[in-house]
Design an enzyme around this catalytic site. Structure first.
Site, short mmCIF file in Angstrom:
data_model
loop_
_atom_site.label_atom_id
_atom_site.label_comp_id
_atom_site.label_asym_id
_atom_site.label_seq_id
_atom_site.Cartn_x
_atom_site.Cartn_y
_atom_site.Cartn_z
N HIS A 1 -9.63 -3.90 -1.18
CA HIS A 1 -10.93 -3.25 -1.28
C HIS A 1 -11.71 -3.37 0.02
O HIS A 1 -11.99 -4.46 0.50
CB HIS A 1 -11.76 -3.87 -2.41
CG HIS A 1 -13.00 -3.08 -2.71
ND1 HIS A 1 -12.98 -1.89 -3.40
CD2 HIS A 1 -14.30 -3.30 -2.40
CE1 HIS A 1 -14.20 -1.42 -3.51
NE2 HIS A 1 -15.03 -2.26 -2.90
N GLU B 1 0.78 -1.24 0.00
CA GLU B 1 0.00 0.00 0.00
C GLU B 1 0.82 1.29 0.00
O GLU B 1 0.60 2.17 0.84
CB GLU B 1 -0.97 0.01 1.18
CG GLU B 1 -2.03 -1.08 1.10
CD GLU B 1 -3.05 -1.01 2.22
OE1 GLU B 1 -2.79 -0.30 3.22
OE2 GLU B 1 -4.10 -1.65 2.11
#
Length: 562
Positions: A334, A254
């Site tokens: 998600h 990330e």
């Protein structure tokens, strides 16, 4: 019925249903209409025949990189120990960085060693195998490669100042995990979850940075140290064949594109891939995993792809490298709980989002394999410390009382998911089960696979596979659906339980006294405007809605007369 008349009638029904949506009280829950149910059924059926799934994974997060919301007792104990050492009321332990800095080397080492020893054991790996998973994702921080804490000396004699405790401690437990995975025939995906200086500012990177600049690729030696760690990972874990369970290496988790220039992230991906190719034998098939960097689906299609050398050569000359675009896997994460707009969505919209998300990923697969490497059962952000120690929940509005972020949206409701499962309503249980099934059905049919976050927590049930399974909220086996059929279509009974209104919206700002502190999984990007914020359809006046609907009916009538 003539075809034109059928379409006119269907259009009129759809228009009227949209016209009435949002009129009157928002507390009334409406079941799915036959048209809405049919829409979802058709969406699921469209791709289900393409069985592309290869990964059915689970992450053991909160272990070698600690996270406050996964094991809050660890952080409460750390705070208690700090108060024993220092009577100051200024103690603030919010991540592993501040834990080590506040407690010092010896106390941190003892506390963390006990956590590593007890939180994940061989029994967990045996259970993971028994439960049907075929892959374990293991997050680890860059500080695992610290070789001398006193001198802040890292691999390759690189100096980087930080308070983390290591001296080989995390790598010792990682080796244990690899042995257990090998024993139980589980594949392993290594994930560099925290990079030097923090690549996203989330507490799960080791260092929470809610408002300031990120250090990765900005501070001295962060790039050099990252490259050295990648080189060591490749030299250690590649070319082992059947002797190692490692099948994938995610070079960094990330990286927050936007706060870090996307071109800098891209360049690092190419440098990492070049390092991998220089250390990889032709017979080794370890997958090179990149996170999407919070860029849109399809962003990485042409990158690291030999078919599009005109794109790749801008960053690195890979002309001589023998590789396929299928050697690079794109990892998408998600969640539906880290913006106000997501939290206010109906259950229908939430599930439709998942279906559309899967459709988009499916279109990537001809360029690179792609997995949903993080997802959960969460439909609120109410789990204790989910948004960070001392940070509240967006769902009940307390997030904005505990951070500098602001919103114009009203709280959605009162938090309940942080409570014991026994206190959950049946309606809430149903919604969590539906949401999990929708993701399983979608990701199993439209992507290369999925990895659920997380294996276990102390009390964050929506993020805890073991607790969800025990409560019959996570299918076991994974395709043992309640709301879906084996072919991916939706059971008719779904229409009576899948509501068009996710939760009743409170008319007043009802705050939960138990949700004053949460984890900042995505706090740094929480204030990005969403489509619904840019185009607030739900806030249209009744007159405007009537005008739009009248125009639509006129157009439909003209079409019907042709």
């Amino acid at each position: 019925m003539p075809l034109k008349s059928f379409f006119f009638s269907a259009f009129l029904v759809l228009c009227l249903s949209k016209f009435t949506q949002g009129v009157g009280t928002t507390e009334k829950e409406e079941s799915l209409s036959p048209l809405e149910l049919n829409i979802l059924q058709n969406k699921f059926a469209s791709y289900y025949a393409n069985d592309t799934i290869t990964v059915k994974g689970i992450t053991i997060g909160g272990w070698l990189v600690t996270e406050p919301y996964i094991t809050p007792s660890l952080y409460r104990n750390a705070t208690s120990l700090a108060k024993q050492q220092n009577s100051s009321s200024n103690i603030s332990i919010v991540d592993e960085f501040t834990l080590c800095k506040t407690l010092g080397y010896n106390t941190s080492l003892t506390l963390l060693d006990n956590h590593f020893k007890t939180w994940i054991t061989e029994d967990d790996f045996e259970q993971i195998k028994t439960n049907g998973f075929n892959l374990v994702r293991i997050p680890i921080g860059y500080w695992a490669w610290k070789q001398n804490t006193d001198k802040n000396l890292y691999i390759d004699n690189i100096t980087f100042n930080d308070p983390y405790v290591s001296d080989g401690l995390q790598l010792k437990y990682l080796n244990n995990a690899l042995e257990w995975a090998q024993k139980y025939e589980l594949n392993v995906w290594l994930d560099l979850h925290g990079a030097p200086g923090s690549q996203n500012g989330f507490d799960n990177s080791g260092e929470r940075i809610l408002y300031g600049d990120l250090g990765w690729l900005r501070l001295n030696n962060t790039k050099e140290l990252t490259l050295a760690i990648w080189r060591d990972m490749f030299q250690t874990f590649l070319n082992k064949g059947d002797k190692s369970p490692v099948v994938g290496i995610q070079i960094v988790n990330e990286p927050l594109g936007g706060k870090i220039d996307v071109s800098d992230i891209t360049e690092m991906y190419y440098e990492a891939f070049d390092l991998l190719k220089k250390n990889q034998n032709s017979s080794d098939n370890t997958t090179f995993v990149i996170h999407d960097g919070f860029q849109g689906i399809g962003h990485w299609n042409l990158e690291l792809n030999p078919t599009y050398q005109n794109v790749s050569h801008h960053y690195f000359n890979l002309t001589g490298a023998n590789y396929s675009s299928q050697d690079i896997l794109v990892d998408h994460h998600h969640y539906e709980v880290f913006t106000d707009a997501q939290l206010a969505e109906t259950q229908f919209a939430r599930i439709e989002n998942i279906i559309n998300y899967g459709d988009s990923i499916h279109k990537e697969l001809s360029f690179h394999p792609a997995v949903v490497g993080e997802w959960s059962g969460a439909i609120t952000d109410c789990a204790t410390w989910l948004n960070g120690v001392g940070v509240g929940a967006r769902y009940d509005g307390s997030y904005y009382n505990t951070t500098l972020f602001t919103t114009n949206d009203k709280p959605v409701g009162t938090c309940i998911s942080q409570n014991s499962l026994a206190d959950w309503t049946q309606d809430y249980r149903d919604r969590v089960r539906q949401f999990i099934e929708a993701q399983l059905a979608t990701y199993s049919s439209k992507t290369t696979g999925w990895i659920f976050w997380n294996w276990k927590t102390e009390d964050a049930v929506e993020w805890d596979y073991l607790k969800l399974k025990e409560a019959n909220l996570f299918p076991s086996p994974f395709d043992n659906y309640t709301y879906f059929k084996a072919d991916g279509s939706i059971e008719e009974k779904f229409s009576s339980s899948l509501s068009a209104q996710a939760f009743p919206r409170t008319t007043s700002s009802v705050l939960s006294s138990t949700t004053t502190s949460r984890k900042s999984k995505n706090a740094a990007i929480s204030n990005k405007l969403t489509t619904s914020q840019l185009l607030p359809i739900k806030n249209m006046s009744l007159t405007w809605k009537a005008s739009v609907c009248a125009l639509a009916i006129t157009i439909a009538a003209l079409c019907a007369s042709l």
